[in-house]
Design an enzyme around this catalytic site. Sequence first.
Site, PDB file in Angstrom:
ATOM      1  N   ARG A  40      -7.588   2.191  -2.839  1.00 13.13           N
ATOM      2  CA  ARG A  40      -8.445   2.182  -1.652  1.00 13.13           C
ATOM      3  C   ARG A  40      -9.180   3.507  -1.534  1.00 13.13           C
ATOM      4  O   ARG A  40      -8.572   4.587  -1.558  1.00 13.13           O
ATOM      5  CB  ARG A  40      -7.651   1.928  -0.372  1.00 13.13           C
ATOM      6  N   GLN A  88       0.854  -1.194   0.000  1.00 13.57           N
ATOM      7  CA  GLN A  88       0.000   0.000   0.000  1.00 13.57           C
ATOM      8  C   GLN A  88       0.890   1.244   0.000  1.00 13.57           C
ATOM      9  O   GLN A  88       1.703   1.446   0.906  1.00 13.57           O
ATOM     10  CB  GLN A  88      -0.941   0.067   1.194  1.00 13.57           C
ATOM     11  N   TYR A 109      -6.152  10.970   3.781  1.00 13.23           N
ATOM     12  CA  TYR A 109      -4.761  11.189   3.373  1.00 13.23           C
ATOM     13  C   TYR A 109      -4.706  11.972   2.052  1.00 13.23           C
ATOM     14  O   TYR A 109      -5.728  12.426   1.546  1.00 13.23           O
ATOM     15  CB  TYR A 109      -4.018   9.860   3.344  1.00 13.23           C
ATOM     16  N   GLY A 133      -9.773  -6.616   9.224  1.00 10.64           N
ATOM     17  CA  GLY A 133      -8.634  -5.902   9.781  1.00 10.64           C
ATOM     18  C   GLY A 133      -8.260  -6.354  11.168  1.00 10.64           C
ATOM     19  O   GLY A 133      -7.324  -7.137  11.356  1.00 10.64           O
ATOM     20  N   ARG A 134      -8.980  -5.870  12.177  1.00 14.69           N
ATOM     21  CA  ARG A 134      -8.609  -6.148  13.563  1.00 14.69           C
ATOM     22  C   ARG A 134      -8.442  -7.646  13.842  1.00 14.69           C
ATOM     23  O   ARG A 134      -7.527  -8.028  14.569  1.00 14.69           O
ATOM     24  CB  ARG A 134      -9.641  -5.536  14.510  1.00 14.69           C
TER      25      ARG A 134
END
Length: 372
Positions: free
Chosen positions: A237, A103, A189, A326-327
Amino acid sequence: MPDRPDPLFQPYALGHLELPNRIVMPPMTRSRASQPGDIPNELMAEYYAQRASAGLIISEGTWISPLGKGYAWTPGIYSPAQVAGWRKITKAVHAAGGRIFAQLWHVGRLSHTSLLDGLAPVSSSAIQAEGVNVFVAESNGTPGFVAASKPRALKVEEIHAIVDEYRQAARNAMAAGFDGVELHAANGYLVNQFIDSNANDRTDAYGGSLENRLRFLGEVAQALVEGTGDKSRVGIRLAPLTTLNGCADADPETTYLAAAELLSSIGVAYIHIAEADWDDAPHMSVEFKQRLRAAFPGTLIYAGRYTAERARIALREGWTDLIAFGRPFVANPDLPERLRIDAPLNTHDRNTLFGGGAHGFTDYPALAACTA
């Protein structure tokens, strides 16, 4: 009547890659890069290789240039030493039978002068990210959170230079042995700071109209295609409804459907949708997801607190192809097998998410250890 096949464990062709299942490990910042130099290391190689049973791994956000860095101890893909460090990681993942994309990350305004040798962060516009903290290294080696510094607006020639930096980062990723790259255009971002209307007050070719606000996204996506040499090695993304890190758009459905159509015209392999997943987050309707599916014929990945059952429903309904967890991947290196047999999941330790060593990173037990 026989049981239906488990949609999570059907193989999937992603361009040149054959994925053995539909389970993706998404990018998660863990801040373990070696200092000085923010260099990927052997500990990180162990961490990613432990999780190689995912259909696809997407690396943690990896900054493309010194001004693109926004958090302490995050790895880059800018220097020869960083590229060499990543080569150890891709080699370990491939040896374990996995597949991994890098990424590529430029945080834009979500940084602090102390991380940038005293320079101001850069953004589409000189707009402060209100209420947003980033973490910097304290003298005792722990992360300390500070308010993001006020950015300055990029000049047009600087925007063009950043597009070139993305192209070179894609080349570096290929040299490091990655299977492809994912552009981080989500979660507030830099690319998101151009897309979303409330973060962009430019009046030139990169601001104002929707077409102009999407221009940087399109130019970077094209640069990544050129840098990798293969459209099937590029993913993007996006976070259509998030207000994370101070970004929001006045008309997100229109904006992100247009973004999907633009990315379709470029021909990238996938769009990875980060759903807002905090309490009271904006709900992303199935109708919107179906419209995104109609706008983008490539692969779609969704992430956002999915359980195995929610993931199976999503795959059967057809508006996504892959699901990112994810987590759960933090604390469960063998997550696919746990989901397959409905085994209990380890719980992650929040105190070890950012920074530190092996504890809370590579020492979570696999099923075999739990049942021994």
